[in-house]
Each structure stands twice: as structure tokens, then as C-alpha cells.
Design an enzyme around this catalytic site. Structure first.
Site, PDB file in Angstrom:
ATOM      1  N   HIS A 259       0.814  -1.190   0.000  1.00 40.48           N
ATOM      2  CA  HIS A 259       0.000   0.000   0.000  1.00 40.48           C
ATOM      3  C   HIS A 259       0.862   1.260   0.000  1.00 40.48           C
ATOM      4  CE1 HIS A 259      -3.689   2.018   0.371  1.00 40.48           C
ATOM      5  NE2 HIS A 259      -3.546   2.409   1.623  1.00 40.48           N
ATOM      6  N   CYS A 260       2.192   1.104   0.099  1.00 37.85           N
ATOM      7  CA  CYS A 260       3.041   2.291   0.282  1.00 37.85           C
ATOM      8  C   CYS A 260       4.017   2.523  -0.860  1.00 37.85           C
ATOM      9  CB  CYS A 260       3.818   2.164   1.597  1.00 37.85           C
ATOM     10  SG  CYS A 260       2.738   2.227   3.029  1.00 37.85           S
ATOM     11  N   ILE A 261       4.938   1.575  -1.065  1.00 43.54           N
ATOM     12  CA  ILE A 261       6.047   1.841  -1.984  1.00 43.54           C
ATOM     13  C   ILE A 261       5.573   2.130  -3.421  1.00 43.54           C
ATOM     14  CG2 ILE A 261       8.245   0.946  -2.906  1.00 43.54           C
ATOM     15  CD1 ILE A 261       8.261   1.752   0.095  1.00 43.54           C
ATOM     16  N   ILE A 263       2.857   3.456  -4.294  1.00 40.73           N
ATOM     17  CA  ILE A 263       1.871   4.544  -4.335  1.00 40.73           C
ATOM     18  C   ILE A 263       2.428   5.870  -3.828  1.00 40.73           C
ATOM     19  CG2 ILE A 263      -0.356   5.303  -3.352  1.00 40.73           C
ATOM     20  CD1 ILE A 263      -1.191   2.334  -3.444  1.00 40.73           C
ATOM     21  N   ASP A 264       3.047   5.851  -2.655  1.00 45.43           N
ATOM     22  CA  ASP A 264       3.430   7.111  -2.008  1.00 45.43           C
ATOM     23  C   ASP A 264       4.313   8.026  -2.850  1.00 45.43           C
ATOM     24  OD1 ASP A 264       2.020   5.917  -0.027  1.00 45.43           O
ATOM     25  OD2 ASP A 264       3.710   5.651   1.346  1.00 45.43           O
TER      26      ASP A 264
END
Ligand SMILES: NC(=O)c1ccc[n+]([C@@H]2O[C@H](COP(=O)([O-])OP(=O)(O)OC[C@H]3O[C@@H](n4cnc5c(N)ncnc54)[C@H](O)[C@@H]3O)[C@@H](O)[C@H]2O)c1
Length: 418
Positions: A259-261, A263-264
Site C-alpha cells: 500500500h506504500c512503496i 503509491i506514495d
């Protein structure tokens, strides 16, 4: 106030945070728009990897309660927003959940309240999006209520660093807001790191994840040319890691997930493009390279079969581990989906095994197998996509007809490595 803190959004971030605050003896409630989730939490059932049902039952025993009634937000001294920040289809930041959660807080805000945003987002969100919504009723941030941003750094499945011992970055709208937020987290986090303001705290989170993203892209690109040059990149990384300063090891893989790498960094590059009119080239290049990895792995798989005189069309390919990282059940943005699609479009028949996943639906026909050893022995090619602790890769490679290790965990010549 009757309640110390209300956690808004009870997912992978919000629930562990609620647990930490509850364990510290604080009076905690959780607000979520998902009625089924609220009911199951109140019944003592966990839906995140890092908390067991017993943990949630224990929270409830110690006074934690989840609710869908936003009016309960008004009973809390502090509100911490942990709602999702995904991307729109075309790649821009989707802040709808942050906006609606903030509106729920705004309808229930009271003088003296502390409001903290934890969702990962682009620099300026707290000041430009959240603050005006909260101030619409007449109260002013920094004067009538406190406002801060504090990025979540949770690493699902990490047994060493959890919410209590991972330093917490906090940046307030004013210095007094920073102190109010630091005081809240200081009750259950060992170390609080203060930034100058909300933008520095927002950007710190994006720097951390962009750093990972870019360095993973670096080794992914190296993996491709090292393979062609006959160089074992895993051995290279092991050697480079012996340097006690100035180097941090990153490892190649079948693609980035979670959910992070993936997207962020887009939150940052999109923001730079919109505000300054030019691309954040590092992020865009990293994005491009990491996105090619599933197709690269599929091509390597095709070559492995070719070398054995087998066509990919009709070949039985077994994928081991389909979650986005090892030893957890989270499948969000897992590169296994793109890999399965690529292999399927080459005509392969795909089966998968994953001890953490009850059912996997990557939009193509896949067969779930329970008998790991039997499936490994009979597949034309086994691809280790995620190295769960349940897999003894060397042993499985010895049994398989062909074994492709995308995680660099095998030590024998029985395996092809990325
Ligand atoms: N999961 C991670 O490992 C991780 C790590 C660091 C930061 N983050 C960031 O934390 C934020 C939350 O991520 P997550 O993984 O916990 O998401 P999640 O999807 O697991 O949980 C979010 C929860 O928020 C609820 N929600 C949605 N809209 C709401 C609203 N308007 N009001 C109340 N509740 C609402 C959903 O029902 C859901 O239960 C994101 O910005 C993410 O980028 C996540």
C-alpha cells in the site's frame, strides 16, 4: 473529556495505533465507516496481520470500542485520522477519504481538541485541505484547536519494530500544536521527533518511501544486466553489505507491492509536477523500472522453459507466495497479479500456493494448491515469488523439475535466481 482519543479509520494503521494507546491505559474509541468491520472488531475479531483476535478481545476488555456513529468523535480530546490515500486510475492522489473523515471531525470539533492526520499524503495537505475544512465552523487552528501531521511508519509483519518503539515524527501547524501532538504520542511511543511544521513531517514520510522505491529500482535494473553479464547480483550485494558505513542493502524482486512503496512516491511526483510544472525524474524512472519487473520475470520463466525444450503455452507454472511481502496476508498491489497475468497471456497454466491467502483472484484462471510438495514435484516450473517462512527454498528447489527463485534465498545450483 470522557475519551482520550478517537482513531478514525481502523485498518492496518489505525487498529495497531488504537491498541498501543489502549495498552498505555488511555481511553480509546475507533470510528470507521465500515459497519461490518466495526461489528467484527467489537466482537473481538482482527482483520490485520499484526493483531490477533486475542489482541482485539483484550483491547475491548480494556475499554476500546469501535463505532460508526460520528457524533462520538465529539466526546474525544484528540482525533487521529488514519484513512486510505490511494491513487486515482490516472495516477493522481485520491484524497476523498481524508476529506470525508475530516468533515466528520469538523462536524464534531470542539475548542481545545487536537486533530492529527496520519494518512500518507503530499506536502501541504494538512494546511491546505484539512485545516480549511476544520476551520469552516469558525474555530481557528493553532488558536482554538491543535492541528498536526504525524506520518505512520508501520511495517506490517515486523516483529522488532512496532508502533511503540518506532520513533514518531510529529509536525504541528504551530509550535504549540507540535507540543500537543508530541504529548499525545509521548504517552505510548518511546521517541517523538519534532519537525518545523506539517509540511516537513509530510515530506519526511515521502522521502523515506521514495528512498526505498528508488533504491529497489536501482537493484532491479542491475539484476537485469548482471544476469546477462553472468554476475551473481545477490553475491555482489552480500559483499557490498560488508561495508560498515555508506551502504544500505536493497534487494531485487519480481516487482514492488503493498500500500506504500508503489503509491506514495506518486504523491510527491504528482505534487511537484502540478505545482512546479516539471517531473520528479528519480521517482518516474523508478516507477518505470519497478513496473517492468513482473514482465521481466515472466520472460525469464519463458527462457527457463525454452532451455529445457518446453513451450510456455500449456506449461504448468506454480507460483509460491502471492502476497506483497513475506509472512503476511496482505495482497494489496502484489506484483504476483501482474506476473500471473503475463504468464497466462503466454499460454501457461497457473497454480499457486500461499499459506497466508485463503483465496486469490487475479482476474485470470488460477488453481489453488494445498499439497505443496506434490505440486512442486509435478509443475514444469516453480517460481518463488514470495519467500514465506514456511518455504524451505533449497529443499523445494531440489524436488522441483525447474525452480526460479526471485528472492535470492536459495543456495544450491538446483535453482535459477533472478
Ligand atoms: N498499511 C501500511 O503498511 C501503511 C504504512 C504506513 C502508512 N500507511 C498509510 O496509512 C493510511 C491508512 O492506510 P491503511 O493501510 O490503514 O488503510 P486500510 O484500508 O487498511 O484502512 C483504512 C480504514 O479507513 C476506513 N475509512 C475509509 N474512509 C473513512 C472515513 N471517511 N471515515 C472513517 N473511516 C474511513 C476504512 O473503512 C478502513 O477500515 C494510508 O494513507 C496509508 O498510505 C499505511
Amino acid at each position: 473529556m470522557a475519551v482520550d482519543v478517537v482513531i478514525i479509520g481502523l485498518g492496518y494503521v489505525g487498529l495497531p495505533l488504537a491498541r498501543e494507546a489502549t495498552s498505555a491505559g488511555m481511553s480509546v474509541i475507533g470510528f470507521d465507516v465500515n459497519k461490518a468491520l466495526v461489528e467484527s472488531l467489537n466482537a473481538g475479531r482482527s482483520h490485520v496481520d499484526d493483531l490477533s483476535d486475542d489482541d482485539v478481545t483484550d483491547m475491548v476488555k480494556h475499554g476500546f470500542r469501535a463505532t460508526t456513529d460520528e457524533r462520538e468523535i465529539a466526546t474525544a480530546g484528540a482525533a487521529v485520522i488514519c484513512v486510505p490515500t490511494p491513487l486515482f486510475e490516472e495516477g493522481g492522489p485520491d484524497l476523498n477519504a481524508v476529506q470525508s473523515a475530516t468533515q466528520a471531525v469538523a462536524r464534531n470539533i470542539h475548542p481545545g481538541m487536537l486533530v492529527v492526520l496520519e494518512s500518507t499524503t503530499y506536502p501541504g495537505t494538512t494546511d491546505e485541505l484539512v485545516r480549511p475544512i476544520l476551520e469552516a465552523g469558525g474555530l481557528v487552528a493553532g488558536e482554538d484547536f491543535h492541528l498536526a501531521f504525524s506520518p505512520e511508519r508501520i511495517d506490517p509483519g515486523n516483529k522488532e519494530f512496532g508502533p511503540g518503539n518506532t520513533p514518531k515524527v510529529v509536525g504541528g501547524h504551530t509550535p504549540a500544536c507540535t507540543e500537543a501532538a508530541a504529548a499525545l504520542y509521548g504517552r505510548f511511543v518511546e521517541t517523538v521527533v519534532r519537525t518545523k511544521g506539517t509540511r516537513e513531517a509530510e515530506t519526511a514520510k515521502l522521502l523515506e518511501n521514495t528512498y526505498r522505491h528508488v533504491n529497489i529500482a536501482l537493484v532491479n535494473e542491475m539484476a537485469k544486466f548482471c544476469h546477462r553479464l553472468g554476475i551473481d547480483l545477490w553475491d555482489v550485494i552480500r559483499a557490498a553489505s560488508s561495508k560498515p558505513f555508506g551502504f544500505q542493502a536493497f534487494y531485487p524482486g519480481p516487482g514492488v507491492g503493498g500500500h506504500c512503496i508503489p503509491i506514495d512516491p506518486n504523491y510527491l511526483s504528482h505534487n511537484v509536477r502540478v505545482r512546479l510544472g516539471y517531473p520528479f525524474r528519480f521517482v518516474e524512472l523508478a516507477q518505470e523500472i519497478n513496473a517492468t519487473m513482473p514482465a521481466y520475470v515472466a520472460r525469464r520463466a519463458q527462457n527457463i522453459l525454452n532451455e529445457a525444450g518446453l513451450a510456455t503455452t500449456g506449461a504448468n507454472i506454480l507460483l509460491l507466495g502471492v502476497t506483497y511481502k513475506a509472512n503476511i496476508a496482505d495482497e494489496r498491489e502484489s506484483p504476483a497479479v501482474a506476473l500471473a497475468r503475463d504468464l497466462s497471456s503466454l499460454g501457461a497454466k497457473i497454480s499457486y500456493h500461499d499459506p497466508y491467502v485463503a483465496e486469490w483472484r487475479p482476474d485470470i484462471d488460477v488453481v489453488q494448491v494445498d499439497d505443496l510438495e506434490g505440486a512442486v514435484v509435478s509443475a514444469d516450473l516453480v517460481i518463488l515469488v514470495q519467500s514465506h517462512r514456511e518455504y524451505d527454498a533449497d529443499q523445494l528447489a531440489a524436488k522441483a523439475k525447474r525452480f526460479f527463485d526471485t528472492r535470492g534465498v536459495t543456495t544450491t545450483d538446483d535453482a535459477h535466481r533472478l
